[in-house]
Scaffold this motif. Sequence first.
Motif, PDB file in Angstrom:
ATOM      1  N   LEU A  47      11.424  -4.344  -3.044  1.00  0.00           N
ATOM      2  CA  LEU A  47      12.356  -3.308  -2.587  1.00  0.00           C
ATOM      3  C   LEU A  47      12.316  -2.078  -3.486  1.00  0.00           C
ATOM      4  N   ASP A  48      12.183  -2.303  -4.802  1.00  0.00           N
ATOM      5  CA  ASP A  48      12.076  -1.172  -5.731  1.00  0.00           C
ATOM      6  C   ASP A  48      10.810  -0.359  -5.447  1.00  0.00           C
ATOM      7  N   LYS A  49       9.726  -1.056  -5.185  1.00  0.00           N
ATOM      8  CA  LYS A  49       8.451  -0.390  -4.896  1.00  0.00           C
ATOM      9  C   LYS A  49       8.546   0.422  -3.610  1.00  0.00           C
ATOM     10  N   LYS A  50       9.125  -0.172  -2.567  1.00  0.00           N
ATOM     11  CA  LYS A  50       9.265   0.534  -1.296  1.00  0.00           C
ATOM     12  C   LYS A  50      10.195   1.735  -1.444  1.00  0.00           C
ATOM     13  N   SER A  51      11.204   1.610  -2.301  1.00  0.00           N
ATOM     14  CA  SER A  51      12.115   2.726  -2.540  1.00  0.00           C
ATOM     15  C   SER A  51      11.383   3.883  -3.216  1.00  0.00           C
ATOM     16  N   SER A  52      10.493   3.568  -4.149  1.00  0.00           N
ATOM     17  CA  SER A  52       9.710   4.603  -4.829  1.00  0.00           C
ATOM     18  C   SER A  52       8.807   5.333  -3.854  1.00  0.00           C
TER      19      SER A  52
ATOM     20  N   HIS B 150      -5.015   0.680  16.696  1.00  0.00           N
ATOM     21  CA  HIS B 150      -3.909  -0.124  17.207  1.00  0.00           C
ATOM     22  C   HIS B 150      -4.088  -0.440  18.692  1.00  0.00           C
ATOM     23  N   LEU B 151      -4.951   0.266  19.368  1.00  0.00           N
ATOM     24  CA  LEU B 151      -5.259  -0.080  20.754  1.00  0.00           C
ATOM     25  C   LEU B 151      -6.070  -1.370  20.812  1.00  0.00           C
ATOM     26  N   ILE B 152      -6.632  -1.752  19.664  1.00  0.00           N
ATOM     27  CA  ILE B 152      -7.408  -2.999  19.560  1.00  0.00           C
ATOM     28  C   ILE B 152      -6.586  -4.081  18.864  1.00  0.00           C
ATOM     29  N   HIS B 153      -5.925  -3.689  17.784  1.00  0.00           N
ATOM     30  CA  HIS B 153      -5.089  -4.620  17.005  1.00  0.00           C
ATOM     31  C   HIS B 153      -3.705  -3.984  16.851  1.00  0.00           C
ATOM     32  N   MET B 154      -2.683  -4.595  17.439  1.00  0.00           N
ATOM     33  CA  MET B 154      -1.359  -3.985  17.421  1.00  0.00           C
ATOM     34  C   MET B 154      -0.632  -4.147  16.082  1.00  0.00           C
ATOM     35  N   ASN B 155      -1.080  -5.071  15.238  1.00  0.00           N
ATOM     36  CA  ASN B 155      -0.425  -5.224  13.937  1.00  0.00           C
ATOM     37  C   ASN B 155      -1.336  -4.714  12.823  1.00  0.00           C
ATOM     38  N   HIS B 156      -0.899  -4.923  11.589  1.00  0.00           N
ATOM     39  CA  HIS B 156      -1.677  -4.456  10.446  1.00  0.00           C
ATOM     40  C   HIS B 156      -2.324  -5.641   9.723  1.00  0.00           C
ATOM     41  N   ASP B 157      -2.997  -6.487  10.483  1.00  0.00           N
ATOM     42  CA  ASP B 157      -3.635  -7.641   9.862  1.00  0.00           C
ATOM     43  C   ASP B 157      -4.999  -7.258   9.287  1.00  0.00           C
ATOM     44  N   ARG B 158      -5.703  -8.224   8.759  1.00  0.00           N
ATOM     45  CA  ARG B 158      -6.988  -7.958   8.124  1.00  0.00           C
ATOM     46  C   ARG B 158      -7.991  -7.344   9.105  1.00  0.00           C
ATOM     47  N   SER B 159      -7.982  -7.815  10.345  1.00  0.00           N
ATOM     48  CA  SER B 159      -8.920  -7.297  11.344  1.00  0.00           C
ATOM     49  C   SER B 159      -8.670  -5.821  11.623  1.00  0.00           C
ATOM     50  N   PHE B 160      -7.385  -5.452  11.637  1.00  0.00           N
ATOM     51  CA  PHE B 160      -7.041  -4.045  11.865  1.00  0.00           C
ATOM     52  C   PHE B 160      -7.625  -3.166  10.769  1.00  0.00           C
TER      53      PHE B 160
ATOM     54  N   ASP C 227       0.832  -1.196   0.000  1.00  0.00           N
ATOM     55  CA  ASP C 227       0.000   0.000   0.000  1.00  0.00           C
ATOM     56  C   ASP C 227       0.869   1.250   0.000  1.00  0.00           C
ATOM     57  N   SER C 228       0.228   2.392  -0.046  1.00  0.00           N
ATOM     58  CA  SER C 228       0.943   3.660  -0.182  1.00  0.00           C
ATOM     59  C   SER C 228       1.783   4.013   1.039  1.00  0.00           C
ATOM     60  N   ALA C 229       1.559   3.331   2.159  1.00  0.00           N
ATOM     61  CA  ALA C 229       2.371   3.573   3.349  1.00  0.00           C
ATOM     62  C   ALA C 229       3.556   2.615   3.426  1.00  0.00           C
ATOM     63  N   GLY C 230       3.643   1.680   2.466  1.00  0.00           N
ATOM     64  CA  GLY C 230       4.751   0.739   2.449  1.00  0.00           C
ATOM     65  C   GLY C 230       4.476  -0.579   3.136  1.00  0.00           C
ATOM     66  N   PHE C 231       3.249  -0.778   3.638  1.00  0.00           N
ATOM     67  CA  PHE C 231       2.911  -2.033   4.289  1.00  0.00           C
ATOM     68  C   PHE C 231       2.705  -3.122   3.238  1.00  0.00           C
TER      69      PHE C 231
END
Length: 217
Positions: free
Chosen positions: A57-62, A180-190, A27-31
């Motif tokens: 890596l190329d995508k994250k660099s962009s 993130h107070l509910i889901h600490m990671n970036h999973d589907r539920s988050f 995604d646009s935040a690099g996740f």
Amino acid sequence: MKIEFENHSIDFNVQYGHTKKISIRIDSAGFITVKAPNHTSKETIIGVVEHHAKWILDKKSSIAEARQVPKQREYLGEGKFLYLGKEYFLHELIETGDLNEEQLKKSLKKFYFSSCEKIVRERIVSYQNQLRVKPKTIEIVESKTKWGSCSSDKKVTFNYRLAMAPIEVIDYVIIHELCHLIHMNHDRSFWRRVGSIMPDYKEKQEFLARYGGFMTC
């Protein structure tokens, strides 16, 4: 999960579901999210990610390049500065008087810090109620890499530069950190929880990815 490729670490989340093949989304935040059919082995997923590691890596660099700081701001002339998504002359935001450039920089940063704290504390209340959460502390900080953060002990921070963003983008970052107070990671539920409050959150991510580098002083 994580892999190492050419001295770089690539962290990614895996989402299993009723899909026919493995796909990779950044995604646009690099996740990085890898979607895989149910019961796909860890080895198979890692193999696919390793195969596409250079592209990742190329995508994250962009994405990182899009966030780079632009040219130096003009404090003593007719330079303009962002506030809540709009451009203003410096004297429209702070008292300029006979201040020199360094004093103007400090005064403007102080303005952004105080404005960001005021806006966040006002806007966060309704989202706390909707999500039924409450952070332990709220702090405004300076960061070059993060718009907000949430620690495991429920302390949330927000980048003072958010005061330069449109109010709906500020709301997105607030919602993001509260979730993130509910889901600490970036999973589907988050992301599902974020989307339940702000369905068009991806547009806000795109804004930060594209214009974040211009939100500076």
